[in-house]
Motif scaffolding. Structure first.
Motif, PDB file in Angstrom:
ATOM      1  N   ASN A   1      28.132  27.559  25.080  1.00 38.65           N
ATOM      2  CA  ASN A   1      28.964  28.764  25.044  1.00 38.65           C
ATOM      3  C   ASN A   1      28.269  29.892  25.798  1.00 38.65           C
ATOM      4  OD1 ASN A   1      31.101  27.730  23.658  1.00 38.65           O
ATOM      5  ND2 ASN A   1      30.922  29.071  21.885  1.00 38.65           N
ATOM      6  N   THR A   2      28.722  30.154  27.001  1.00 37.10           N
ATOM      7  CA  THR A   2      28.229  31.253  27.824  1.00 37.10           C
ATOM      8  C   THR A   2      29.440  32.026  28.341  1.00 37.10           C
ATOM      9  OG1 THR A   2      28.218  29.842  29.791  1.00 37.10           O
ATOM     10  CG2 THR A   2      26.144  30.006  28.541  1.00 37.10           C
ATOM     11  N   PRO A   3      29.254  33.258  28.805  1.00 32.36           N
ATOM     12  CA  PRO A   3      30.421  34.031  29.271  1.00 32.36           C
ATOM     13  C   PRO A   3      31.119  33.328  30.427  1.00 32.36           C
ATOM     14  CG  PRO A   3      28.481  35.438  29.050  1.00 32.36           C
ATOM     15  CD  PRO A   3      28.004  34.038  28.894  1.00 32.36           C
ATOM     16  N   PRO A   4      32.426  33.079  30.326  1.00 31.73           N
ATOM     17  CA  PRO A   4      33.151  32.448  31.434  1.00 31.73           C
ATOM     18  C   PRO A   4      33.291  33.419  32.605  1.00 31.73           C
ATOM     19  CG  PRO A   4      34.658  33.048  29.676  1.00 31.73           C
ATOM     20  CD  PRO A   4      33.282  33.311  29.156  1.00 31.73           C
ATOM     21  N   PRO A   5      33.489  32.902  33.819  1.00 28.75           N
ATOM     22  CA  PRO A   5      33.575  33.761  35.008  1.00 28.75           C
ATOM     23  C   PRO A   5      34.567  34.913  34.896  1.00 28.75           C
ATOM     24  CG  PRO A   5      33.417  31.469  35.665  1.00 28.75           C
ATOM     25  CD  PRO A   5      33.540  31.468  34.178  1.00 28.75           C
ATOM     26  N   PRO A   6      35.770  34.731  34.310  1.00 28.49           N
ATOM     27  CA  PRO A   6      36.697  35.870  34.252  1.00 28.49           C
ATOM     28  C   PRO A   6      36.148  37.082  33.509  1.00 28.49           C
ATOM     29  CG  PRO A   6      37.864  33.827  33.819  1.00 28.49           C
ATOM     30  CD  PRO A   6      36.405  33.493  33.817  1.00 28.49           C
ATOM     31  N   LEU A   7      35.270  36.863  32.531  1.00 26.11           N
ATOM     32  CA  LEU A   7      34.709  38.017  31.824  1.00 26.11           C
ATOM     33  C   LEU A   7      33.874  38.872  32.765  1.00 26.11           C
ATOM     34  CD1 LEU A   7      33.669  36.767  28.268  1.00 26.11           C
ATOM     35  CD2 LEU A   7      35.892  37.490  29.128  1.00 26.11           C
ATOM     36  N   TRP A   8      33.135  38.220  33.669  1.00 20.28           N
ATOM     37  CA  TRP A   8      32.352  38.951  34.661  1.00 20.28           C
ATOM     38  C   TRP A   8      33.283  39.729  35.594  1.00 20.28           C
ATOM     39  CZ3 TRP A   8      26.929  38.756  34.817  1.00 20.28           C
ATOM     40  CH2 TRP A   8      26.334  37.807  33.970  1.00 20.28           C
ATOM     41  N   VAL A   9      34.320  39.054  36.057  1.00 16.95           N
ATOM     42  CA  VAL A   9      35.229  39.672  37.027  1.00 16.95           C
ATOM     43  C   VAL A   9      35.924  40.884  36.428  1.00 16.95           C
ATOM     44  CG1 VAL A   9      37.341  39.320  38.361  1.00 16.95           C
ATOM     45  CG2 VAL A   9      35.594  37.522  38.289  1.00 16.95           C
ATOM     46  N   TRP A  10      36.496  40.722  35.242  1.00 18.10           N
ATOM     47  CA  TRP A  10      37.270  41.818  34.667  1.00 18.10           C
ATOM     48  C   TRP A  10      36.382  42.918  34.121  1.00 18.10           C
ATOM     49  CZ3 TRP A  10      41.770  42.571  36.349  1.00 18.10           C
ATOM     50  CH2 TRP A  10      42.546  41.499  36.792  1.00 18.10           C
ATOM     51  N   SER A  11      35.150  42.637  33.801  1.00 20.58           N
ATOM     52  CA  SER A  11      34.205  43.697  33.437  1.00 20.58           C
ATOM     53  C   SER A  11      33.914  44.576  34.644  1.00 20.58           C
ATOM     54  CB  SER A  11      32.907  43.097  32.889  1.00 20.58           C
ATOM     55  OG  SER A  11      33.148  42.410  31.680  1.00 20.58           O
ATOM     56  N   ALA A  12      33.725  43.928  35.810  1.00 23.48           N
ATOM     57  CA  ALA A  12      33.509  44.698  37.036  1.00 23.48           C
ATOM     58  C   ALA A  12      34.730  45.549  37.361  1.00 23.48           C
ATOM     59  CB  ALA A  12      33.187  43.758  38.195  1.00 23.48           C
ATOM     60  N   PHE A  13      35.925  44.962  37.210  1.00 24.28           N
ATOM     61  CA  PHE A  13      37.142  45.714  37.503  1.00 24.28           C
ATOM     62  C   PHE A  13      37.338  46.868  36.525  1.00 24.28           C
ATOM     63  CE2 PHE A  13      38.496  42.281  40.313  1.00 24.28           C
ATOM     64  CZ  PHE A  13      39.182  42.997  41.298  1.00 24.28           C
ATOM     65  N   SER A  14      36.896  46.704  35.277  1.00 23.09           N
ATOM     66  CA  SER A  14      37.058  47.792  34.315  1.00 23.09           C
ATOM     67  C   SER A  14      36.259  49.020  34.749  1.00 23.09           C
ATOM     68  CB  SER A  14      36.636  47.344  32.910  1.00 23.09           C
ATOM     69  OG  SER A  14      35.245  47.158  32.822  1.00 23.09           O
ATOM     70  N   VAL A  15      35.065  48.783  35.317  1.00 24.01           N
ATOM     71  CA  VAL A  15      34.277  49.900  35.842  1.00 24.01           C
ATOM     72  C   VAL A  15      34.995  50.539  37.026  1.00 24.01           C
ATOM     73  CG1 VAL A  15      32.070  50.558  36.877  1.00 24.01           C
ATOM     74  CG2 VAL A  15      32.130  48.846  35.041  1.00 24.01           C
ATOM     75  N   LEU A  16      35.581  49.691  37.867  1.00 25.14           N
ATOM     76  CA  LEU A  16      36.326  50.189  39.024  1.00 25.14           C
ATOM     77  C   LEU A  16      37.511  51.048  38.572  1.00 25.14           C
ATOM     78  CD1 LEU A  16      36.603  50.012  42.143  1.00 25.14           C
ATOM     79  CD2 LEU A  16      38.132  48.070  41.781  1.00 25.14           C
ATOM     80  N   PHE A  17      38.265  50.573  37.567  1.00 28.67           N
ATOM     81  CA  PHE A  17      39.393  51.345  37.060  1.00 28.67           C
ATOM     82  C   PHE A  17      38.930  52.669  36.455  1.00 28.67           C
ATOM     83  CE2 PHE A  17      41.519  47.027  36.400  1.00 28.67           C
ATOM     84  CZ  PHE A  17      42.164  47.103  37.630  1.00 28.67           C
ATOM     85  N   LEU A  18      37.790  52.646  35.789  1.00 30.95           N
ATOM     86  CA  LEU A  18      37.257  53.876  35.208  1.00 30.95           C
ATOM     87  C   LEU A  18      36.966  54.908  36.293  1.00 30.95           C
ATOM     88  CD1 LEU A  18      36.036  55.585  32.911  1.00 30.95           C
ATOM     89  CD2 LEU A  18      33.892  54.328  33.261  1.00 30.95           C
ATOM     90  N   LEU A  19      36.268  54.485  37.351  1.00 29.11           N
ATOM     91  CA  LEU A  19      35.920  55.410  38.431  1.00 29.11           C
ATOM     92  C   LEU A  19      37.173  55.916  39.139  1.00 29.11           C
ATOM     93  CD1 LEU A  19      32.822  53.545  39.933  1.00 29.11           C
ATOM     94  CD2 LEU A  19      32.844  55.515  38.387  1.00 29.11           C
ATOM     95  N   ALA A  20      38.140  55.022  39.366  1.00 20.54           N
ATOM     96  CA  ALA A  20      39.376  55.434  40.028  1.00 20.54           C
ATOM     97  C   ALA A  20      40.141  56.426  39.158  1.00 20.54           C
ATOM     98  CB  ALA A  20      40.237  54.211  40.325  1.00 20.54           C
ATOM     99  N   GLY A  21      40.190  56.179  37.869  1.00 23.30           N
ATOM    100  CA  GLY A  21      40.892  57.075  36.967  1.00 23.30           C
ATOM    101  C   GLY A  21      40.252  58.452  36.920  1.00 23.30           C
ATOM    102  N   ILE A  22      38.917  58.491  36.873  1.00 29.57           N
ATOM    103  CA  ILE A  22      38.210  59.774  36.863  1.00 29.57           C
ATOM    104  C   ILE A  22      38.482  60.539  38.157  1.00 29.57           C
ATOM    105  CG2 ILE A  22      35.914  60.825  36.945  1.00 29.57           C
ATOM    106  CD1 ILE A  22      34.990  58.669  34.985  1.00 29.57           C
ATOM    107  N   ALA A  23      38.486  59.821  39.289  1.00 27.90           N
ATOM    108  CA  ALA A  23      38.753  60.464  40.578  1.00 27.90           C
ATOM    109  C   ALA A  23      40.164  61.051  40.623  1.00 27.90           C
ATOM    110  CB  ALA A  23      38.550  59.463  41.713  1.00 27.90           C
TER     111      ALA A  23
END
Length: 769
Positions: free
Chosen positions: A236-258
């Motif tokens: 049981n290790t983090p599946p690839p989508p968790l990595w991808v969507w975690s990165a996108f969540s940071v992207l959405f945060l920065l875009a929203g703040i901008a």
């Protein structure tokens, strides 16, 4: 007016789309939930468990406190283990020991590294393979796995009974002896724990689109819980989508703040609003109606519940230090940990909600100047009903946890076992009816404003009214599941209650109340406040509704829902990045006129709300919100770090601020002991900061490192929690608790003095505050 209409249309469209998507996500969760088998058998067809065993086991788990003693799938308390992760780890080790003994005549721990790796690979292939047959609704297990289950069953039956071999563990876990009263129920409990662990280690039979299928490439499968918990033994290790969507969540945060920053730059130019301020306090001449005066008892009970909540918080913290006893007294035999924590968490919601309910009942006639017939009777009747609900539900929970109620009556009158939704179904229905009564009482007092098209504050009052409607109706989410509803479905509706009801619509209610207060005080123009509140509601709800899904990453959720939760929970943090603007505006209101000195401490508590919104809800919230972060942090002490600083820091401080504003009307003609209020303000804030920085943050960080390196079960184990550094950090909770308690007592004493031996306020004091 045109701008207001556009904002109302935007808000309506946003809510329609958001809730449509949220309901669709619920359908996907229900469809992808781990199957509940009718039978679990070995290869020869011999029965191991039945569906009846698993469902009865869940009833047993709920009856002794459920999520208030350890956790399931990461949701619940933090002293005892996560039972899903603990069972999974113990079953895996039992299988490995069986194989090591058979092949190498040794235990698994004594094998060489290459021999351990070989057995571990074999274990992963066996435990991750999905042997559920949908046509017969049967799970088939190997003989070795059945034997391992038997070994773990013996351990759990001893642990939840009074076995001497598990006495030390019971002390570590703050469990009373005979937590589960009968051998039959203890055995049923093991069936439920096994099923939650099976779902956490068994791959879905379809990939559910987790990784796109390519030519010659087999999609990587994950377990029903998206490979949670972290467990190296079973892969049981983090599946690839968790990595991808975690990165996108940071992207959405920065875009929203901008984007929000751009909006502020466009709409908040160099021109500032300048309008004459009243020469005296407009609320000083407010006519206090009989129903408004009757709300005083709500604020008394708020303080009483707050003090009792702190007491039970101290009890639960002490259980973590001493286990079953309190300075030699066998406390767990009369007040078990799961019960103390139940009352602690339930009281937190109850006293904050009571503060806001009382505010609504007080502010509605104050704004409209209208006192409907029998309004005072309704206020008093609702108060009595709330007391009956508190006393009745608490009594039922005590009987349930002490195993005196019986499983047949537990769901309706005892302990449902779901954190923040613990009270029995009867009491939930009673509370729901009470909230509908509150809605009617507030609405009928606001009606003259709502029906008057010329009323300046009509839009803000309408938003206040709609938030009361939502508060009343959305508690109904607690009634959407039954006693045997699938746990994934229960979790979906439970987070409607916790996230949307407590964290969502109460916040809209508070924003509308604050705007109405400041407009009534003449500190801000009505049209400006209307636009600001509507825009703030849109921004908050843009992330808040679908942000609910970030609580559901690992409860049988398909990856599409994880993606939505990751994206929109990041947007929840966006408005908090600009919380300084709100804090500065609130500060300016406090300095706007000399008579605003009367409101200094309510305004200070509003400022504290802004601070903890940024730190507790913003920083500590986003720390755990991305899927990859929560994969390791769920159920560790970094979760209550966010919970404590957000629930009390934001909603608790806001509740206190609203109470003080109401008391200014009810007892404003009396001298206010500002030294007591100052003491309460600073000690509550400093105490909360000490709890967070001395215990929860460092302890959670140590657990996080342990979970990453050794697996989740170890980070929650008695072995880890018994380390000297952990015990030191737990003891360091004491200074913060003491300072915080001083603040609560000071606040309570301040309120008591307003009614006991009060002194009239001199005219010059009224100006100075």
């Amino acid at each position: 007016m045109g701008n207001t209409r556009k904002l109302w249309a935007s808000l309506a469209t946003l809510l329609l789309v958001s809730f449509s998507v949220l309901l669709w996500a619920g359908g996907e969760i229900f469809r992808a939930a781990p199957p509940m088998p009718e039978r679990v058998t070995d290869a020869q067809g011999r029965e191991v468990f039945t569906r009846s065993d698993i469902e009865r086991g869940r009833q047993v788990w709920q009856s002794f406190g459920g999520m208030q003693l350890g956790s399931i799938w990461g949701h619940g308390a933090y002293v005892a283990p996560d039972w899903s992760a603990d069972w999974l780890n113990r079953e895996a080790r039992a299988v490995l020991d069986i194989w090591a003994s058979r092949i190498h005549d040794s235990s698994y721990a004594q094998l060489a590294g290459d021999e351990q790796a070989a057995l571990q690979g074999r274990l992963q292939e066996m435990m991750r393979r999905n042997t559920y047959d949908a046509s017969t609704q049967t799970i088939t297990l190997t003989e070795d796995r059945v034997a391992a289950i038997g070994t773990v069953q013996v351990h759990y039956e001893s642990l939840f009974g009074s076995g001497p071999d598990t006495a030390e563990l019971r002390e570590h876990y703050a469990m009373r002896n005979d937590t589960v009263g009968t051998a039959e129920n203890r055995r049923a409990l093991t069936a439920f724990f096994w099923w939650t662990a099976w779902a956490a280690t068994t791959e879905r039979q379809q990939a559910d689109g987790l990784v796109p299928t390519q030519s010659g490439v087999t999609p990587k499968k994950v377990t029903y819980t998206n490979n949670w918990p972290s467990e190296p033994l079973v892969g049981n290790t983090p599946p690839p989508p968790l990595w991808v969507w975690s990165a996108f969540s940071v992207l959405f945060l920065l875009a929203g703040i901008a984007l929000l920053g751009w909006h502020y730059a466009v709409t908040h130019g160099p021109a500032t609003e300048s309008s004459p301020k009243p020469a005296s306090d407009p609320f000083a001449l407010l006519r206090i109606t009989p129903s408004m005066r009757a709300t005083a008892k709500y604020f008394w009970i708020v303080l009483a519940l707050f003090l009792v909540q702190i007491l039970f918080g101290a009890v639960t913290a002490h259980f973590q230090v001493e286990g079953q006893d309190a300075y030699g007294f066998p406390l767990s035999e009369y007040l078990p940990y799961s019960l103390a924590r139940t009352w602690h968490t339930q009281l937190a919601v109850l006293w904050i909600a009571t503060a806001w309910l009382g505010t609504g009942l007080y502010i509605a006639p104050a704004l409209s100047g209208h006192e409907p017939r029998f309004q005072r009777f309704g206020v008093n009747f609702l108060f009595v009903s709330l007391l009956i609900i508190v006393v009745g539900s608490f009594a039922g929970q005590w009987m349930a946890v002490m195993q005196k109620l019986g499983l047949e009556r537990n769901f309706w009158f005892g302990h449902q076992g779901w954190e923040y939704a613990d009270m029995g179904r009867f009491w939930q229905w009673y509370l729901f009816i009470g909230l509908l009564l509150w809605l009617v009482l507030v609405a009928r007092a606001l009606w003259p404003v709502l029906r008057n098209p010329a009323a300046e504050t009509r839009s803000i009052t309408a938003l206040l009214f709609l938030s009361t409607v939502a508060i009343g109706l959305f508690f109904g989410a607690a009634l959407m599941w039954g006693e045997h509803t699938h746990i994934s479905e229960v979790e979906y509706w439970r987070w409607w209650l916790v996230h949307l009801w407590v964290e969502g619509f109460f916040e809209v209610f508070a924003a509308a109340v604050m705007a109405l207060i400041f407009t009534r005080l003449g500190l801000v123009r009505v049209d400006t406040a209307t636009v600001a509140v509507l825009f703030a509601t849109i921004i908050f709800m843009a992330g808040g509704v679908l942000g609910t899904l970030h609580h559901l990453y690992f409860v049988g959720t398909p990856i599409g829902v994880v993606a939505l939760g990751a994206s929109f929970s990041a947007l929840e943090v966006v408005p908090l990045a600009y919380i300084g603007f709100e804090a500065y505006q609130t500060y300016k209101y406090g300095q706007a006129a000399p008579w605003m000195a009367r409101y200094r401490w309510p305004v200070m508590f509003f400022l504290a709300v802004s601070f903890w919104n940024l730190v507790g809800a913003g920083l500590f919230g986003f720390l755990i919100n991305p899927p990859l972060s929560l994969y390791y942090m769920q159920g560790l002490n970094l979760t209550p770090l966010h919970g404590h600083t957000a629930l009390f820091g934001v909603y608790g401080m806001l509740g206190i601020a609203l109470v003080l504003f109401c008391l200014r009307g009810l007892r404003g003609q009396m001298q206010w002991n500002t030294k007591l209020l100052g003491t309460a303000f600073w000690t509550l804030n400093i105490g909360l900061a000490l709890m967070a920085l001395l215990t929860l943050l460092p302890l959670g960080t140590l657990q996080l490192l342990a979970a990453i390196e050794h697996g989740y079960a170890y980070a929650r184990s008695a072995e880890f929690m018994g380390k000297p550094i952990v015990e030191l950090l737990v003891w360091l909770r004491v200074p913060g608790d003491v300072v915080f308690s001083v603040g609560a007592v000071a606040l309570a004493w301040f309120v008591v003095r307003l009614w006991i031996a009060p002194k009239p306020e001199a005219a010059e004091d009224a100006e100075a505050g």
